[in-house]
Design an enzyme around this catalytic site. Structure first.
Site, PDB file in Angstrom:
ATOM      1  N   GLN A  88      47.712  30.059  17.953  1.00 29.96           N
ATOM      2  CA  GLN A  88      47.408  29.166  19.076  1.00 29.96           C
ATOM      3  C   GLN A  88      48.649  28.340  19.420  1.00 29.96           C
ATOM      4  OE1 GLN A  88      43.032  27.533  18.603  1.00 29.96           O
ATOM      5  NE2 GLN A  88      43.995  27.664  16.582  1.00 29.96           N
ATOM      6  N   ASN A  89      49.645  28.407  18.561  1.00 36.15           N
ATOM      7  CA  ASN A  89      50.831  27.564  18.726  1.00 36.15           C
ATOM      8  C   ASN A  89      51.768  28.133  19.788  1.00 36.15           C
ATOM      9  OD1 ASN A  89      49.724  26.139  16.615  1.00 36.15           O
ATOM     10  ND2 ASN A  89      51.069  27.054  15.061  1.00 36.15           N
ATOM     11  N   ASP A  91      55.047  27.066  19.723  1.00 37.55           N
ATOM     12  CA  ASP A  91      56.404  27.046  19.171  1.00 37.55           C
ATOM     13  C   ASP A  91      56.762  28.475  18.752  1.00 37.55           C
ATOM     14  OD1 ASP A  91      54.699  25.715  16.415  1.00 37.55           O
ATOM     15  OD2 ASP A  91      55.805  27.600  16.268  1.00 37.55           O
ATOM     16  N   HIS A 106      48.083  31.225  23.375  1.00 34.54           N
ATOM     17  CA  HIS A 106      48.216  30.086  24.287  1.00 34.54           C
ATOM     18  C   HIS A 106      49.587  30.035  24.934  1.00 34.54           C
ATOM     19  CE1 HIS A 106      44.710  27.802  22.143  1.00 34.54           C
ATOM     20  NE2 HIS A 106      44.298  28.793  22.894  1.00 34.54           N
ATOM     21  N   CYS A 114      56.491  31.940  36.896  1.00 37.29           N
ATOM     22  CA  CYS A 114      56.441  31.536  38.303  1.00 37.29           C
ATOM     23  C   CYS A 114      54.988  31.550  38.778  1.00 37.29           C
ATOM     24  CB  CYS A 114      57.261  32.498  39.165  1.00 37.29           C
ATOM     25  SG  CYS A 114      57.123  32.111  40.928  1.00 37.29           S
ATOM     26  N   ALA A 216      49.906  23.334   4.172  1.00 38.36           N
ATOM     27  CA  ALA A 216      50.113  24.778   4.406  1.00 38.36           C
ATOM     28  C   ALA A 216      51.320  25.305   3.643  1.00 38.36           C
ATOM     29  CB  ALA A 216      50.299  25.027   5.902  1.00 38.36           C
TER      30      ALA A 216
HETATM   31  N1  APR Z   1      48.847  21.813   6.401  1.00 37.90           N
HETATM   32  C1  APR Z   1      47.677  22.430   6.737  1.00 37.90           C
HETATM   33  N2  APR Z   1      46.855  21.991   7.720  1.00 37.90           N
HETATM   34  C2  APR Z   1      47.244  20.879   8.385  1.00 37.90           C
HETATM   35  C3  APR Z   1      48.435  20.183   8.087  1.00 37.90           C
HETATM   36  C4  APR Z   1      49.251  20.697   7.050  1.00 37.90           C
HETATM   37  N3  APR Z   1      50.402  20.112   6.688  1.00 37.90           N
HETATM   38  N4  APR Z   1      48.518  19.107   8.916  1.00 37.90           N
HETATM   39  C5  APR Z   1      47.427  19.142   9.705  1.00 37.90           C
HETATM   40  N5  APR Z   1      46.648  20.188   9.380  1.00 37.90           N
HETATM   41  C6  APR Z   1      45.379  20.606   9.986  1.00 37.90           C
HETATM   42  C7  APR Z   1      44.492  19.456  10.408  1.00 37.90           C
HETATM   43  O1  APR Z   1      43.621  19.084   9.352  1.00 37.90           O
HETATM   44  C8  APR Z   1      43.707  20.063  11.570  1.00 37.90           C
HETATM   45  O2  APR Z   1      42.509  20.669  11.122  1.00 37.90           O
HETATM   46  O3  APR Z   1      45.696  21.300  11.167  1.00 37.90           O
HETATM   47  C9  APR Z   1      44.643  21.156  12.115  1.00 37.90           C
HETATM   48  C10 APR Z   1      45.255  20.805  13.459  1.00 37.90           C
HETATM   49  O4  APR Z   1      44.212  20.748  14.410  1.00 37.90           O
HETATM   50  P1  APR Z   1      44.567  20.475  15.937  1.00 37.90           P
HETATM   51  O5  APR Z   1      45.508  19.330  16.024  1.00 37.90           O
HETATM   52  O6  APR Z   1      43.262  20.399  16.667  1.00 37.90           O
HETATM   53  O7  APR Z   1      45.397  21.753  16.400  1.00 37.90           O
HETATM   54  P2  APR Z   1      44.820  23.197  16.765  1.00 37.90           P
HETATM   55  O8  APR Z   1      43.564  23.488  15.989  1.00 37.90           O
HETATM   56  O9  APR Z   1      45.945  24.155  16.631  1.00 37.90           O
HETATM   57  O10 APR Z   1      44.450  23.036  18.323  1.00 37.90           O
HETATM   58  C11 APR Z   1      44.013  24.201  18.975  1.00 37.90           C
HETATM   59  O11 APR Z   1      43.954  22.972  21.065  1.00 37.90           O
HETATM   60  O12 APR Z   1      44.884  21.469  22.499  1.00 37.90           O
HETATM   61  C12 APR Z   1      44.726  22.804  22.236  1.00 37.90           C
HETATM   62  O13 APR Z   1      46.189  24.467  23.000  1.00 37.90           O
HETATM   63  C13 APR Z   1      46.047  23.469  22.034  1.00 37.90           C
HETATM   64  O14 APR Z   1      46.531  25.365  20.619  1.00 37.90           O
HETATM   65  C14 APR Z   1      45.945  24.068  20.642  1.00 37.90           C
HETATM   66  C15 APR Z   1      44.438  24.136  20.424  1.00 37.90           C
END
Ligand code: APR
EC number: 2.3.1.286
Length: 230
Positions: A88-89, A91, A106, A114, A216
């Site tokens: 979903q990242n 980067d 994503h 464009c 992680a």
């Molecule tokens: N190691 C493992 N897990 C971690 C760490 C870490 N160091 N730090 C944070 N987390 C976990 C958090 O506990 C959380 O459950 O990563 C998760 C991040 O969740 P979100 O911030 O909601 O990110 P994500 O799930 O990738 O969001 C999904 O939402 O806004 C949209 O497009 C955007 O791709 C994104 C999607």
């Protein structure tokens, strides 16, 4: 080797210094989603949106893959054709860690799109509303990322991979955004084993047969070791 599907979220890049979205002080605490992550927000204020993604692109360019990214790249290299990595990242840390195939559902900070002719090209570090498309010259360039309300990329590869998975592993995602948040339940229903690797239980923790909680960069290499030893 069993067919493995891996889904990653912002948590896998947190220890590389890139902010997550919903943790304390995360990106969605600093910016309104409707302003910087919707087509309507872009139409309303393209300069604000470009500045938001320019800052994230610069951070991502400065960041380096951490042991979690590297472990997933090793797993895919040691089991060619058996691992589908969906992220979903936006980067590029999985690519730079050496993962041979990365499905960015994503989109990517490193790509420009464009809005007029759908042409895609490598994004400059700084994008501005006045930038013109190199193909049709329209001043309609945007980051090649998928905003809320838009269709994620890659379903034609993701769906068959999910349907054929023996093991589904979710890493560093809060399980709050669909369709990704439904993948574990879907794979489990088809008989796959499901594993969650996260800092804490996610919203869809109940969909997993097994879970390991912690940073992680620690728990992903440990988990990959068990798979490779398996
Ligand atoms: N190691 C493992 N897990 C971690 C760490 C870490 N160091 N730090 C944070 N987390 C976990 C958090 O506990 C959380 O459950 O990563 C998760 C991040 O969740 P979100 O911030 O909601 O990110 P994500 O799930 O990738 O969001 C999904 O939402 O806004 C949209 O497009 C955007 O791709 C994104 C999607």
């Amino acid at each position: 080797m069993e067919k493995i599907v891996i889904l990653t979220g912002a948590g896998i890049s947190a220890e590389s210094g890139l902010g997550t979205f919903r943790d304390e002080g995360g990106l969605w605490a600093q910016h309104a989603i409707e302003d910087v992550a919707t087509p309507e927000g872009f139409a309303r204020d393209p300069d604000l949106v470009h500045r938001f993604y320019n800052a994230r692109r610069a951070q991502a360019a400065e960041a380096t893959p951490n042991p979690a990214h590297l472990a997933l790249a090793r797993l895919a290299r040691e089991h060619p054709g058996e691992v589908t990595l969906i992220t979903q990242n936006v980067d590029d840390l999985h690519h730079r860690a050496g993962s041979p195939q990365v499905l960015q559902m994503h989109g990517t900070l490193m790509g420009a799109l464009c809005a007029a002719c759908d042409h895609r090209w490598p994004a400059p570090l700084v994008m501005q509303p006045a930038d013109r498309c190199p193909a049709c010259a329209a001043p309609a360039t945007r980051p090649d990322v998928v905003w809320f309300g838009e269709i994620p990329y890659g379903a034609e590869v993701i769906d068959p991979a999910l349907n054929g998975a023996d093991l589904f592993v979710s890493i560093g995602t809060s399980g709050q955004v669909y369709p990704a948040a439904a993948y574990a339940q879907h794979c489990r229903r088809l008989g796959a084993r499901t594993v969650e690797l996260n800092l804490e239980p996610s919203e869809n923790a109940r969909d997993f047969d097994e879970a390991h909680y912690g940073p992680a960069s620690k728990i992903v290499p440990e988990f990959v070791e068990t798979l490779l030893a398996g």
